[in-house]
Design an enzyme around this catalytic site. Structure first.
Site, PDB file in Angstrom:
ATOM      1  N   GLY A  55     -54.553 -71.916 -34.455  1.00 36.06           N
ATOM      2  CA  GLY A  55     -54.845 -70.731 -35.251  1.00 36.06           C
ATOM      3  C   GLY A  55     -56.330 -70.585 -35.468  1.00 36.06           C
ATOM      4  N   CYS A  58     -53.797 -78.075 -32.190  1.00 38.06           N
ATOM      5  CA  CYS A  58     -55.050 -77.620 -32.832  1.00 38.06           C
ATOM      6  C   CYS A  58     -54.882 -77.471 -34.346  1.00 38.06           C
ATOM      7  CB  CYS A  58     -55.540 -76.331 -32.188  1.00 38.06           C
ATOM      8  SG  CYS A  58     -55.938 -76.561 -30.466  1.00 38.06           S
ATOM      9  N   TYR A  59     -54.862 -76.233 -34.827  1.00 36.03           N
ATOM     10  CA  TYR A  59     -54.678 -76.024 -36.265  1.00 36.03           C
ATOM     11  C   TYR A  59     -53.441 -76.784 -36.751  1.00 36.03           C
ATOM     12  CZ  TYR A  59     -54.324 -73.568 -40.733  1.00 36.03           C
ATOM     13  OH  TYR A  59     -54.263 -73.277 -42.067  1.00 36.03           O
ATOM     14  N   HIS A  79     -55.187 -77.207 -26.219  1.00 28.43           N
ATOM     15  CA  HIS A  79     -54.098 -76.275 -25.908  1.00 28.43           C
ATOM     16  C   HIS A  79     -53.374 -76.695 -24.625  1.00 28.43           C
ATOM     17  CE1 HIS A  79     -55.031 -73.253 -28.928  1.00 28.43           C
ATOM     18  NE2 HIS A  79     -56.306 -73.535 -28.699  1.00 28.43           N
ATOM     19  N   GLU A 113     -50.817 -75.365 -23.495  1.00 28.70           N
ATOM     20  CA  GLU A 113     -50.139 -74.185 -22.929  1.00 28.70           C
ATOM     21  C   GLU A 113     -51.003 -73.389 -21.963  1.00 28.70           C
ATOM     22  OE1 GLU A 113     -51.079 -74.712 -26.013  1.00 28.70           O
ATOM     23  OE2 GLU A 113     -51.850 -72.922 -26.990  1.00 28.70           O
ATOM     24  N   SER A 116     -39.514 -44.801 -15.129  1.00 26.84           N
ATOM     25  CA  SER A 116     -40.794 -44.430 -14.533  1.00 26.84           C
ATOM     26  C   SER A 116     -40.926 -45.000 -13.124  1.00 26.84           C
ATOM     27  CB  SER A 116     -41.927 -44.995 -15.395  1.00 26.84           C
ATOM     28  OG  SER A 116     -41.879 -46.414 -15.356  1.00 26.84           O
ATOM     29  N   GLY A 117     -39.999 -45.890 -12.770  1.00 25.68           N
ATOM     30  CA  GLY A 117     -40.151 -46.597 -11.499  1.00 25.68           C
ATOM     31  C   GLY A 117     -40.802 -47.949 -11.720  1.00 25.68           C
ATOM     32  N   GLY A 118     -41.347 -48.168 -12.911  1.00 28.47           N
ATOM     33  CA  GLY A 118     -41.968 -49.454 -13.241  1.00 28.47           C
ATOM     34  C   GLY A 118     -40.904 -50.536 -13.446  1.00 28.47           C
ATOM     35  N   VAL A 119     -41.368 -51.772 -13.509  1.00 30.30           N
ATOM     36  CA  VAL A 119     -40.445 -52.914 -13.563  1.00 30.30           C
ATOM     37  C   VAL A 119     -39.514 -52.854 -14.776  1.00 30.30           C
ATOM     38  CG1 VAL A 119     -40.311 -55.430 -13.642  1.00 30.30           C
ATOM     39  CG2 VAL A 119     -42.218 -54.325 -12.457  1.00 30.30           C
ATOM     40  N   ASP A 120     -40.096 -52.660 -15.968  1.00 31.81           N
ATOM     41  CA  ASP A 120     -39.290 -52.786 -17.187  1.00 31.81           C
ATOM     42  C   ASP A 120     -38.190 -51.726 -17.255  1.00 31.81           C
ATOM     43  OD1 ASP A 120     -41.279 -54.586 -17.601  1.00 31.81           O
ATOM     44  OD2 ASP A 120     -42.279 -53.468 -19.192  1.00 31.81           O
ATOM     45  N   SER A 121     -38.583 -50.463 -16.999  1.00 31.21           N
ATOM     46  CA  SER A 121     -37.564 -49.413 -17.138  1.00 31.21           C
ATOM     47  C   SER A 121     -36.532 -49.496 -16.011  1.00 31.21           C
ATOM     48  CB  SER A 121     -38.199 -48.021 -17.228  1.00 31.21           C
ATOM     49  OG  SER A 121     -38.902 -47.698 -16.055  1.00 31.21           O
ATOM     50  N   THR A 122     -36.933 -49.974 -14.847  1.00 32.49           N
ATOM     51  CA  THR A 122     -35.967 -50.117 -13.754  1.00 32.49           C
ATOM     52  C   THR A 122     -34.944 -51.206 -14.088  1.00 32.49           C
ATOM     53  OG1 THR A 122     -37.653 -49.440 -12.159  1.00 32.49           O
ATOM     54  CG2 THR A 122     -35.713 -50.552 -11.267  1.00 32.49           C
ATOM     55  N   LYS A 176     -42.382 -60.836 -19.307  1.00 33.61           N
ATOM     56  CA  LYS A 176     -42.392 -60.091 -18.046  1.00 33.61           C
ATOM     57  C   LYS A 176     -41.790 -60.881 -16.881  1.00 33.61           C
ATOM     58  CE  LYS A 176     -44.250 -56.285 -16.210  1.00 33.61           C
ATOM     59  NZ  LYS A 176     -44.184 -54.973 -16.875  1.00 33.61           N
TER      60      LYS A 176
END
Ligand code: XMP
Length: 506
Positions: free
Chosen positions: A52, A80-81, A166, A168, A220-226, A362
Protein backbone atom coordinates in the site's frame (compact mmCIF):
# COMPACT_ATOMS: atom_id res chain seq x y z
CA UNK A 1 -16.86 -15.38 -0.33
CA UNK A 2 -16.20 -18.95 -1.39
CA UNK A 3 -14.95 -21.60 0.99
CA UNK A 4 -11.18 -22.03 0.98
CA UNK A 5 -10.47 -19.19 -1.41
CA UNK A 6 -7.43 -16.96 -1.06
CA UNK A 7 -8.55 -13.65 0.45
CA UNK A 8 -6.36 -10.73 -0.60
CA UNK A 9 -6.73 -7.70 1.66
CA UNK A 10 -6.33 -4.51 -0.33
CA UNK A 11 -4.12 -1.87 1.27
CA UNK A 12 -4.10 0.17 -1.90
CA UNK A 13 -0.98 -0.82 -3.79
CA UNK A 14 -1.14 -0.36 -7.54
CA UNK A 15 -0.23 -4.04 -7.83
CA UNK A 16 -2.95 -5.52 -5.61
CA UNK A 17 -5.08 -6.76 -8.50
CA UNK A 18 -2.04 -8.56 -9.84
CA UNK A 19 -1.81 -10.65 -6.67
CA UNK A 20 -5.32 -11.99 -7.28
CA UNK A 21 -4.48 -12.62 -10.89
CA UNK A 22 -1.27 -14.50 -10.10
CA UNK A 23 -3.02 -16.65 -7.52
CA UNK A 24 -5.66 -17.60 -10.09
CA UNK A 25 -2.97 -18.26 -12.67
CA UNK A 26 -1.52 -20.70 -10.17
CA UNK A 27 -4.91 -22.45 -10.18
CA UNK A 28 -6.54 -21.22 -6.97
CA UNK A 29 -9.67 -19.18 -6.40
CA UNK A 30 -8.96 -15.67 -5.07
CA UNK A 31 -10.80 -12.42 -4.44
CA UNK A 32 -9.93 -8.97 -3.20
CA UNK A 33 -11.40 -7.60 0.03
CA UNK A 34 -11.18 -4.34 1.94
CA UNK A 35 -9.19 -4.81 5.19
CA UNK A 36 -12.37 -3.91 7.11
CA UNK A 37 -14.09 -6.98 5.67
CA UNK A 38 -11.59 -9.35 7.28
CA UNK A 39 -13.58 -10.33 10.36
CA UNK A 40 -16.60 -11.15 8.19
CA UNK A 41 -14.76 -13.58 5.90
CA UNK A 42 -16.10 -17.11 5.99
CA UNK A 43 -13.64 -19.93 5.89
CA UNK A 44 -10.77 -18.43 3.84
CA UNK A 45 -8.03 -20.89 2.83
CA UNK A 46 -5.17 -18.37 3.06
CA UNK A 47 -4.89 -14.62 3.53
CA UNK A 48 -2.57 -12.18 1.79
CA UNK A 49 -2.12 -8.60 3.02
CA UNK A 50 -1.22 -6.44 0.03
CA UNK A 51 1.19 -3.56 -0.27
CA UNK A 52 0.00 0.00 0.00
CA UNK A 53 1.07 3.60 -0.53
CA UNK A 54 0.78 4.66 3.13
CA UNK A 55 3.27 4.48 5.97
CA UNK A 56 2.29 2.42 9.01
CA UNK A 57 3.51 5.34 11.14
CA UNK A 58 0.76 7.64 9.90
CA UNK A 59 -1.93 8.26 12.49
CA UNK A 60 -4.82 6.99 10.41
CA UNK A 61 -2.86 4.33 8.52
CA UNK A 62 -5.03 1.37 7.47
CA UNK A 63 -4.95 -1.35 10.07
CA UNK A 64 -5.60 -5.05 10.36
CA UNK A 65 -7.84 -6.79 12.87
CA UNK A 66 -4.99 -8.95 14.09
CA UNK A 67 -7.04 -11.06 16.44
CA UNK A 68 -9.48 -11.96 13.66
CA UNK A 69 -6.58 -12.61 11.30
CA UNK A 70 -4.91 -15.05 13.65
CA UNK A 71 -8.19 -16.65 14.69
CA UNK A 72 -8.67 -18.08 11.19
CA UNK A 73 -5.59 -20.22 11.77
CA UNK A 74 -4.75 -20.19 8.05
CA UNK A 75 -1.44 -19.28 6.34
CA UNK A 76 -0.84 -15.53 6.12
CA UNK A 77 1.49 -13.58 3.85
CA UNK A 78 2.12 -9.85 4.22
CA UNK A 79 3.50 -8.02 1.19
CA UNK A 80 5.34 -4.68 1.72
CA UNK A 81 2.86 -2.62 3.74
CA UNK A 82 1.32 -5.93 4.77
CA UNK A 83 4.66 -7.12 6.12
CA UNK A 84 5.16 -3.89 8.09
CA UNK A 85 1.72 -4.28 9.64
CA UNK A 86 2.43 -7.88 10.63
CA UNK A 87 5.77 -6.85 12.07
CA UNK A 88 4.15 -4.18 14.26
CA UNK A 89 1.35 -6.50 15.32
CA UNK A 90 3.88 -9.10 16.39
CA UNK A 91 5.59 -6.49 18.59
CA UNK A 92 8.26 -5.14 16.25
CA UNK A 93 8.81 -1.57 15.16
CA UNK A 94 9.00 0.12 11.80
CA UNK A 95 11.17 3.05 10.81
CA UNK A 96 9.44 5.42 8.43
CA UNK A 97 11.64 5.92 5.41
CA UNK A 98 12.55 9.42 4.26
CA UNK A 99 12.46 8.52 0.63
CA UNK A 100 10.53 5.91 -1.22
CA UNK A 101 12.65 3.04 -2.44
CA UNK A 102 11.42 1.95 -5.81
CA UNK A 103 12.78 -0.49 -8.34
CA UNK A 104 14.96 -3.56 -8.55
CA UNK A 105 16.86 -4.97 -5.58
CA UNK A 106 18.52 -8.22 -4.69
CA UNK A 107 16.92 -11.02 -2.70
CA UNK A 108 19.48 -13.02 -0.76
CA UNK A 109 17.90 -16.06 0.83
CA UNK A 110 19.23 -17.01 4.24
CA UNK A 111 16.69 -19.70 5.08
CA UNK A 112 14.86 -21.51 2.29
CA UNK A 113 12.18 -23.08 4.50
CA UNK A 114 8.67 -23.05 3.04
CA UNK A 115 8.60 -19.74 1.21
CA UNK A 116 11.91 -19.93 -0.62
CA UNK A 117 12.08 -23.65 -1.37
CA UNK A 118 13.74 -24.06 -4.78
CA UNK A 119 14.44 -20.33 -5.08
CA UNK A 120 17.92 -19.20 -6.17
CA UNK A 121 20.20 -18.04 -3.39
CA UNK A 122 20.29 -14.62 -5.07
CA UNK A 123 17.63 -13.21 -7.40
CA UNK A 124 16.12 -9.93 -8.49
CA UNK A 125 13.10 -8.56 -6.65
CA UNK A 126 11.00 -5.43 -7.14
CA UNK A 127 10.69 -3.03 -4.23
CA UNK A 128 8.30 -0.17 -3.70
CA UNK A 129 8.28 1.04 -0.13
CA UNK A 130 9.35 3.75 2.26
CA UNK A 131 9.14 2.07 5.68
CA UNK A 132 11.71 -0.44 6.84
CA UNK A 133 11.74 -2.82 9.76
CA UNK A 134 13.77 -1.35 12.64
CA UNK A 135 13.29 -3.77 15.54
CA UNK A 136 12.23 -7.32 15.07
CA UNK A 137 9.69 -8.97 17.33
CA UNK A 138 10.93 -11.75 19.52
CA UNK A 139 11.04 -15.18 17.95
CA UNK A 140 10.84 -13.85 14.41
CA UNK A 141 13.41 -15.05 11.93
CA UNK A 142 14.94 -13.15 9.04
CA UNK A 143 14.71 -15.52 6.10
CA UNK A 144 16.13 -13.18 3.44
CA UNK A 145 17.91 -9.85 3.17
CA UNK A 146 18.85 -7.43 0.43
CA UNK A 147 22.47 -6.74 -0.57
CA UNK A 148 22.81 -4.26 2.34
CA UNK A 149 21.83 -6.96 4.83
CA UNK A 150 18.45 -5.25 5.44
CA UNK A 151 15.76 -7.85 6.20
CA UNK A 152 13.36 -8.23 3.27
CA UNK A 153 11.59 -11.42 4.34
CA UNK A 154 10.48 -12.50 7.80
CA UNK A 155 8.88 -15.55 9.25
CA UNK A 156 6.65 -14.58 12.17
CA UNK A 157 5.31 -17.96 13.10
CA UNK A 158 4.84 -21.39 11.70
CA UNK A 159 2.39 -20.21 9.02
CA UNK A 160 2.87 -16.44 8.85
CA UNK A 161 5.34 -14.61 6.62
CA UNK A 162 6.16 -11.10 5.49
CA UNK A 163 8.04 -9.98 2.40
CA UNK A 164 9.20 -6.47 1.64
CA UNK A 165 8.96 -6.87 -2.13
CA UNK A 166 6.29 -7.52 -4.74
CA UNK A 167 6.24 -11.21 -5.77
CA UNK A 168 3.29 -10.46 -8.10
CA UNK A 169 5.23 -8.35 -10.60
CA UNK A 170 7.33 -10.04 -13.25
CA UNK A 171 10.31 -7.84 -12.32
CA UNK A 172 10.58 -10.04 -9.22
CA UNK A 173 12.11 -12.84 -11.21
CA UNK A 174 11.17 -15.73 -8.94
CA UNK A 175 8.08 -14.06 -7.49
CA UNK A 176 5.59 -16.51 -9.00
CA UNK A 177 7.44 -19.44 -7.42
CA UNK A 178 7.48 -17.68 -4.05
CA UNK A 179 3.70 -17.21 -4.24
CA UNK A 180 3.31 -20.80 -5.33
CA UNK A 181 5.39 -21.96 -2.37
CA UNK A 182 3.18 -19.94 -0.05
CA UNK A 183 0.03 -21.46 -1.53
CA UNK A 184 1.17 -25.05 -1.91
CA UNK A 185 3.73 -25.67 0.84
CA UNK A 186 2.16 -23.85 3.76
CA UNK A 187 -0.50 -26.47 4.41
CA UNK A 188 -3.28 -24.21 3.11
CA UNK A 189 -6.51 -25.91 2.05
CA UNK A 190 -7.41 -24.07 -1.13
CA UNK A 191 -10.29 -24.12 -3.61
CA UNK A 192 -9.19 -24.74 -7.20
CA UNK A 193 -9.89 -22.22 -9.94
CA UNK A 194 -10.47 -23.54 -13.41
CA UNK A 195 -12.41 -21.95 -16.18
CA UNK A 196 -14.40 -25.06 -17.20
CA UNK A 197 -15.93 -25.47 -13.78
CA UNK A 198 -16.47 -21.73 -13.65
CA UNK A 199 -18.25 -21.77 -17.01
CA UNK A 200 -20.76 -24.38 -15.88
CA UNK A 201 -21.42 -22.35 -12.75
CA UNK A 202 -21.85 -19.14 -14.77
CA UNK A 203 -24.32 -20.73 -17.18
CA UNK A 204 -26.46 -21.98 -14.29
CA UNK A 205 -26.28 -18.62 -12.59
CA UNK A 206 -27.33 -16.80 -15.78
CA UNK A 207 -30.34 -19.08 -16.24
CA UNK A 208 -31.35 -18.51 -12.64
CA UNK A 209 -30.89 -14.72 -12.83
CA UNK A 210 -32.61 -14.24 -16.17
CA UNK A 211 -35.57 -16.59 -15.98
CA UNK A 212 -37.79 -15.89 -18.95
CA UNK A 213 -36.89 -12.21 -19.29
CA UNK A 214 -35.35 -10.90 -22.51
CA UNK A 215 -31.72 -9.82 -22.30
CA UNK A 216 -30.36 -7.01 -24.47
CA UNK A 217 -26.63 -7.00 -25.13
CA UNK A 218 -24.67 -4.34 -27.00
CA UNK A 219 -21.94 -5.95 -29.09
CA UNK A 220 -18.94 -4.25 -30.68
CA UNK A 221 -16.95 -7.19 -32.00
CA UNK A 222 -14.51 -6.73 -29.11
CA UNK A 223 -13.49 -9.60 -26.85
CA UNK A 224 -15.66 -8.84 -23.81
CA UNK A 225 -18.96 -8.24 -25.57
CA UNK A 226 -18.42 -11.20 -27.91
CA UNK A 227 -17.72 -13.60 -25.04
CA UNK A 228 -20.68 -12.15 -23.15
CA UNK A 229 -23.06 -12.60 -26.09
CA UNK A 230 -21.94 -16.17 -26.76
CA UNK A 231 -22.17 -17.07 -23.08
CA UNK A 232 -25.73 -15.72 -22.87
CA UNK A 233 -26.67 -17.49 -26.07
CA UNK A 234 -25.18 -20.72 -24.74
CA UNK A 235 -27.21 -20.31 -21.56
CA UNK A 236 -30.28 -20.47 -23.78
CA UNK A 237 -31.88 -17.24 -22.55
CA UNK A 238 -33.99 -14.93 -24.73
CA UNK A 239 -31.41 -12.62 -26.25
CA UNK A 240 -31.14 -9.54 -28.49
CA UNK A 241 -27.64 -8.51 -29.57
CA UNK A 242 -27.32 -5.03 -31.02
CA UNK A 243 -24.37 -3.74 -33.02
CA UNK A 244 -24.23 -0.06 -33.92
CA UNK A 245 -22.13 0.95 -36.90
CA UNK A 246 -20.98 4.47 -36.05
CA UNK A 247 -19.24 5.01 -39.37
CA UNK A 248 -16.06 5.33 -37.31
CA UNK A 249 -15.08 1.71 -37.64
CA UNK A 250 -11.91 0.31 -39.17
CA UNK A 251 -11.66 -1.00 -42.71
CA UNK A 252 -14.13 -3.84 -43.29
CA UNK A 253 -14.90 -4.02 -39.58
CA UNK A 254 -18.69 -4.22 -39.69
CA UNK A 255 -18.59 -7.01 -42.24
CA UNK A 256 -16.04 -8.84 -40.10
CA UNK A 257 -18.15 -8.52 -36.97
CA UNK A 258 -21.21 -9.84 -38.81
CA UNK A 259 -19.16 -12.78 -40.08
CA UNK A 260 -17.73 -13.41 -36.62
CA UNK A 261 -21.21 -13.68 -35.11
CA UNK A 262 -22.46 -15.91 -37.90
CA UNK A 263 -19.52 -18.20 -37.16
CA UNK A 264 -20.40 -18.46 -33.48
CA UNK A 265 -24.08 -18.86 -34.30
CA UNK A 266 -25.38 -15.82 -32.44
CA UNK A 267 -27.85 -13.59 -34.34
CA UNK A 268 -27.15 -9.84 -34.14
CA UNK A 269 -29.11 -6.77 -35.20
CA UNK A 270 -26.96 -4.30 -37.12
CA UNK A 271 -27.90 -0.63 -36.98
CA UNK A 272 -26.19 1.46 -39.65
CA UNK A 273 -26.04 4.86 -37.98
CA UNK A 274 -22.99 6.16 -39.81
CA UNK A 275 -24.84 9.00 -41.55
CA UNK A 276 -26.23 10.25 -38.24
CA UNK A 277 -22.82 10.13 -36.52
CA UNK A 278 -20.88 11.75 -39.35
CA UNK A 279 -23.56 14.39 -39.83
CA UNK A 280 -23.41 15.45 -36.19
CA UNK A 281 -19.60 15.43 -36.17
CA UNK A 282 -19.17 17.56 -39.28
CA UNK A 283 -16.98 20.59 -38.62
CA UNK A 284 -16.35 19.69 -34.94
CA UNK A 285 -12.66 19.67 -34.01
CA UNK A 286 -12.54 19.86 -30.22
CA UNK A 287 -11.69 16.37 -28.86
CA UNK A 288 -14.04 16.54 -25.88
CA UNK A 289 -16.86 17.85 -28.03
CA UNK A 290 -16.31 15.00 -30.49
CA UNK A 291 -16.47 12.42 -27.70
CA UNK A 292 -19.62 14.01 -26.26
CA UNK A 293 -21.37 13.97 -29.61
CA UNK A 294 -20.42 10.35 -30.23
CA UNK A 295 -21.50 9.32 -26.72
CA UNK A 296 -24.80 11.18 -27.08
CA UNK A 297 -25.55 9.77 -30.48
CA UNK A 298 -24.71 6.30 -29.27
CA UNK A 299 -27.24 6.61 -26.46
CA UNK A 300 -29.90 7.71 -28.91
CA UNK A 301 -29.18 4.96 -31.37
CA UNK A 302 -28.87 2.20 -28.79
CA UNK A 303 -31.91 3.08 -26.73
CA UNK A 304 -33.78 3.86 -29.91
CA UNK A 305 -33.77 0.15 -30.70
CA UNK A 306 -33.41 -1.27 -27.19
CA UNK A 307 -36.12 0.58 -25.34
CA UNK A 308 -38.17 -1.20 -22.68
CA UNK A 309 -35.34 -3.56 -21.84
CA UNK A 310 -36.14 -6.20 -19.29
CA UNK A 311 -32.46 -6.89 -18.65
CA UNK A 312 -29.31 -5.24 -20.00
CA UNK A 313 -26.14 -7.33 -20.14
CA UNK A 314 -22.83 -5.53 -19.58
CA UNK A 315 -19.32 -6.82 -20.21
CA UNK A 316 -17.98 -5.45 -16.91
CA UNK A 317 -14.80 -7.28 -15.86
CA UNK A 318 -13.28 -7.80 -12.43
CA UNK A 319 -10.79 -4.90 -12.72
CA UNK A 320 -13.74 -2.52 -13.38
CA UNK A 321 -15.45 -3.79 -10.26
CA UNK A 322 -12.32 -3.41 -8.16
CA UNK A 323 -11.72 0.07 -9.51
CA UNK A 324 -15.18 1.17 -8.56
CA UNK A 325 -14.90 -0.40 -5.12
CA UNK A 326 -11.68 1.46 -4.42
CA UNK A 327 -12.87 4.77 -5.88
CA UNK A 328 -16.17 4.31 -4.06
CA UNK A 329 -18.04 5.51 -7.08
CA UNK A 330 -20.90 3.52 -8.46
CA UNK A 331 -20.59 5.26 -11.79
CA UNK A 332 -17.05 4.11 -12.47
CA UNK A 333 -18.24 0.54 -12.09
CA UNK A 334 -19.88 0.85 -15.44
CA UNK A 335 -17.95 0.95 -18.65
CA UNK A 336 -18.43 4.53 -19.65
CA UNK A 337 -17.34 3.86 -23.21
CA UNK A 338 -20.56 4.93 -24.68
CA UNK A 339 -21.66 7.30 -21.97
CA UNK A 340 -24.78 5.28 -21.31
CA UNK A 341 -24.12 5.77 -17.62
CA UNK A 342 -27.26 7.57 -16.45
CA UNK A 343 -29.59 5.14 -18.06
CA UNK A 344 -27.53 2.20 -16.85
CA UNK A 345 -27.47 3.49 -13.29
CA UNK A 346 -31.23 3.73 -13.44
CA UNK A 347 -31.49 0.16 -14.68
CA UNK A 348 -29.05 -0.96 -12.01
CA UNK A 349 -31.22 0.46 -9.30
CA UNK A 350 -34.10 -1.51 -10.74
CA UNK A 351 -32.00 -4.69 -10.74
CA UNK A 352 -32.06 -4.86 -14.52
CA UNK A 353 -28.33 -5.04 -15.25
CA UNK A 354 -26.61 -8.37 -15.67
CA UNK A 355 -22.80 -8.57 -15.41
CA UNK A 356 -21.84 -12.24 -15.76
CA UNK A 357 -18.15 -11.55 -16.44
CA UNK A 358 -17.66 -9.38 -13.37
CA UNK A 359 -15.53 -12.02 -11.61
CA UNK A 360 -13.03 -12.39 -14.43
CA UNK A 361 -9.80 -10.84 -15.64
CA UNK A 362 -9.21 -10.29 -19.33
CA UNK A 363 -7.06 -13.39 -19.79
CA UNK A 364 -9.75 -15.44 -18.06
CA UNK A 365 -12.39 -13.98 -20.39
CA UNK A 366 -10.25 -15.15 -23.29
CA UNK A 367 -9.94 -18.63 -21.79
CA UNK A 368 -13.70 -18.71 -21.27
CA UNK A 369 -14.22 -17.55 -24.87
CA UNK A 370 -11.95 -20.30 -26.15
CA UNK A 371 -13.87 -22.91 -24.18
CA UNK A 372 -17.09 -21.55 -25.74
CA UNK A 373 -15.60 -22.19 -29.18
CA UNK A 374 -15.02 -18.54 -30.16
CA UNK A 375 -12.33 -18.37 -32.85
CA UNK A 376 -8.84 -17.38 -31.79
CA UNK A 377 -8.74 -14.18 -33.92
CA UNK A 378 -11.88 -12.84 -32.29
CA UNK A 379 -10.40 -13.41 -28.84
CA UNK A 380 -7.11 -11.73 -29.67
CA UNK A 381 -8.37 -8.60 -31.42
CA UNK A 382 -6.73 -5.42 -30.22
CA UNK A 383 -8.92 -3.18 -28.08
CA UNK A 384 -10.72 -0.56 -30.13
CA UNK A 385 -12.08 2.59 -28.49
CA UNK A 386 -15.81 3.33 -28.46
CA UNK A 387 -15.33 6.62 -30.38
CA UNK A 388 -13.42 4.63 -32.98
CA UNK A 389 -11.40 6.40 -35.63
CA UNK A 390 -12.62 9.77 -34.34
CA UNK A 391 -9.85 9.67 -31.72
CA UNK A 392 -7.30 8.67 -34.36
CA UNK A 393 -8.09 11.48 -36.75
CA UNK A 394 -7.43 14.63 -34.70
CA UNK A 395 -9.45 17.68 -35.76
CA UNK A 396 -12.66 17.84 -37.73
CA UNK A 397 -13.67 14.62 -39.45
CA UNK A 398 -14.54 14.14 -43.09
CA UNK A 399 -15.34 10.90 -44.93
CA UNK A 400 -12.13 11.39 -46.97
CA UNK A 401 -9.92 11.71 -43.88
CA UNK A 402 -11.55 8.66 -42.31
CA UNK A 403 -10.91 6.72 -45.49
CA UNK A 404 -7.20 7.63 -45.45
CA UNK A 405 -6.86 6.60 -41.80
CA UNK A 406 -8.71 3.36 -42.55
CA UNK A 407 -6.46 2.44 -45.47
CA UNK A 408 -3.22 3.23 -43.64
CA UNK A 409 -4.39 1.38 -40.55
CA UNK A 410 -5.34 -1.71 -42.55
CA UNK A 411 -1.88 -1.78 -44.15
CA UNK A 412 -0.08 -1.42 -40.82
CA UNK A 413 -2.20 -4.10 -39.14
CA UNK A 414 -1.76 -6.48 -42.09
CA UNK A 415 1.99 -5.98 -41.82
CA UNK A 416 1.91 -6.74 -38.10
CA UNK A 417 -0.04 -9.91 -38.78
CA UNK A 418 2.27 -10.96 -41.61
CA UNK A 419 5.35 -10.49 -39.46
CA UNK A 420 3.87 -12.24 -36.41
CA UNK A 421 3.82 -9.07 -34.32
CA UNK A 422 0.06 -8.53 -34.07
CA UNK A 423 -0.43 -10.65 -30.97
CA UNK A 424 2.76 -9.47 -29.33
CA UNK A 425 1.39 -5.95 -29.02
CA UNK A 426 -1.52 -4.76 -26.91
CA UNK A 427 -2.79 -2.31 -29.46
CA UNK A 428 -1.63 -0.79 -32.73
CA UNK A 429 -3.08 1.66 -35.19
CA UNK A 430 -2.43 4.42 -37.69
CA UNK A 431 -3.48 8.01 -36.91
CA UNK A 432 -3.93 10.70 -39.55
CA UNK A 433 -2.19 13.84 -38.40
CA UNK A 434 -3.87 17.21 -38.92
CA UNK A 435 -0.84 18.80 -40.56
CA UNK A 436 0.30 19.15 -44.12
CA UNK A 437 3.85 18.34 -45.03
CA UNK A 438 6.00 19.02 -48.08
CA UNK A 439 7.34 16.15 -50.17
CA UNK A 440 8.27 15.19 -53.68
CA UNK A 441 6.32 12.97 -56.01
CA UNK A 442 7.95 12.39 -59.39
CA UNK A 443 9.37 15.77 -60.34
CA UNK A 444 6.82 17.73 -58.42
CA UNK A 445 6.57 18.98 -54.90
CA UNK A 446 3.67 17.52 -52.97
CA UNK A 447 1.86 19.03 -50.03
CA UNK A 448 0.07 16.22 -48.27
CA UNK A 449 -0.64 14.71 -44.87
CA UNK A 450 1.33 12.58 -42.42
CA UNK A 451 0.43 9.25 -40.84
CA UNK A 452 1.63 8.32 -37.37
CA UNK A 453 1.92 4.62 -36.54
CA UNK A 454 1.61 3.54 -32.92
CA UNK A 455 2.12 0.11 -31.34
CA UNK A 456 2.13 -0.31 -27.58
CA UNK A 457 2.38 -3.01 -24.97
CA UNK A 458 0.38 -2.71 -21.79
CA UNK A 459 -1.12 -4.84 -19.03
CA UNK A 460 -4.23 -2.81 -18.38
CA UNK A 461 -4.06 0.32 -20.59
CA UNK A 462 -3.29 2.45 -17.52
CA UNK A 463 0.35 2.59 -18.54
CA UNK A 464 1.87 1.62 -21.85
CA UNK A 465 5.22 1.38 -23.55
CA UNK A 466 5.90 1.71 -27.26
CA UNK A 467 7.05 -1.42 -29.01
CA UNK A 468 10.48 -1.77 -30.56
CA UNK A 469 9.17 -3.15 -33.83
CA UNK A 470 11.86 -4.43 -36.19
CA UNK A 471 12.93 -1.83 -38.79
CA UNK A 472 11.98 -4.30 -41.46
CA UNK A 473 8.32 -4.27 -40.29
CA UNK A 474 8.23 -0.48 -40.01
CA UNK A 475 9.86 -0.08 -43.40
CA UNK A 476 7.41 -2.44 -45.11
CA UNK A 477 4.42 -0.66 -43.56
CA UNK A 478 5.79 2.76 -44.42
CA UNK A 479 6.59 1.81 -48.01
CA UNK A 480 3.16 0.34 -48.60
CA UNK A 481 1.39 3.32 -47.06
CA UNK A 482 3.45 5.86 -49.02
CA UNK A 483 2.92 3.94 -52.24
CA UNK A 484 -0.74 3.19 -51.99
CA UNK A 485 -2.55 5.62 -49.71
CA UNK A 486 -3.53 8.73 -51.60
CA UNK A 487 -2.87 12.02 -49.82
CA UNK A 488 -0.01 10.74 -47.62
CA UNK A 489 3.63 11.66 -48.15
CA UNK A 490 5.11 11.05 -44.71
CA UNK A 491 4.97 8.22 -42.14
CA UNK A 492 6.13 8.57 -38.53
CA UNK A 493 6.45 6.05 -35.69
CA UNK A 494 5.21 7.17 -32.28
CA UNK A 495 7.79 6.52 -29.53
CA UNK A 496 5.84 7.96 -26.61
CA UNK A 497 5.22 6.08 -23.39
CA UNK A 498 2.00 6.45 -21.40
CA UNK A 499 2.25 8.49 -19.27
CA UNK A 500 2.73 11.20 -20.32
CA UNK A 501 1.14 10.42 -23.71
CA UNK A 502 -2.14 8.54 -23.90
CA UNK A 503 -2.55 5.48 -26.10
CA UNK A 504 -4.96 7.22 -28.46
CA UNK A 505 -4.28 10.55 -30.13
CA UNK A 506 -7.32 12.31 -28.72
P1 XMP B 1 -5.90 6.21 -23.66
O1 XMP B 1 -5.93 6.88 -24.97
O2 XMP B 1 -6.73 6.90 -22.62
O3 XMP B 1 -6.59 4.79 -23.88
O4 XMP B 1 -4.51 5.95 -23.18
C1 XMP B 1 -6.56 3.72 -22.97
C2 XMP B 1 -7.32 2.56 -23.56
O5 XMP B 1 -8.72 2.86 -23.62
C3 XMP B 1 -9.16 2.89 -24.97
N1 XMP B 1 -10.03 4.06 -25.08
C4 XMP B 1 -11.37 3.97 -25.09
N2 XMP B 1 -12.16 2.91 -25.09
N3 XMP B 1 -14.02 4.35 -25.19
C5 XMP B 1 -13.49 3.11 -25.18
O6 XMP B 1 -14.25 2.13 -25.26
C6 XMP B 1 -13.28 5.47 -25.18
O7 XMP B 1 -13.79 6.58 -25.20
C7 XMP B 1 -11.87 5.26 -25.14
N4 XMP B 1 -10.82 6.12 -25.13
C8 XMP B 1 -9.69 5.35 -25.09
C9 XMP B 1 -7.91 2.99 -25.81
O8 XMP B 1 -8.10 2.45 -27.10
C10 XMP B 1 -6.92 2.24 -24.98
O9 XMP B 1 -7.05 0.84 -25.15
Amino acid sequence: MNDNEVAVLDYGSQYTQLIVRRVRELGFLAHLYAPTQLAGLKNPGAIILSGGPRSTSEVDAPDVDFEALMAFGVPVLGVCYGMQLLNIKHGGTVRPGVTREYGPAKLIVSEAGTLFAGISHESQIWMSHSDTVSALPEGVSVIATNEDAVPVALQFGERCWGIQFHPEVTHSHEGAQILKNFLTRSGAKLAPFDIQAFKAEMLNQIRADVGDREVVCGVSGGVDSTVLAVLLHRAGVKLRCIYIDTGLMRKGETAEVIKQFIEVGVPIEVVDASAAFLGRLAGVSDPEEKRKIIGGEFIEQFWGVADNVELLAQGTLYPDVIESASSGSAASKIKTHHNRVDRILELKKEGKVLEPLAELFKDEVRALGASLGIPHEALWRHPFPGPGLAVRVPGALTPEKLEIAREADAIFIAELRRSGWYEKVWQAYAALLPVKTVGVKGDERSYEQAISLRAVVSEDAMTADWVELPYEVLRAASNKILNSVKGINRVLYDISTKPPASIEWE
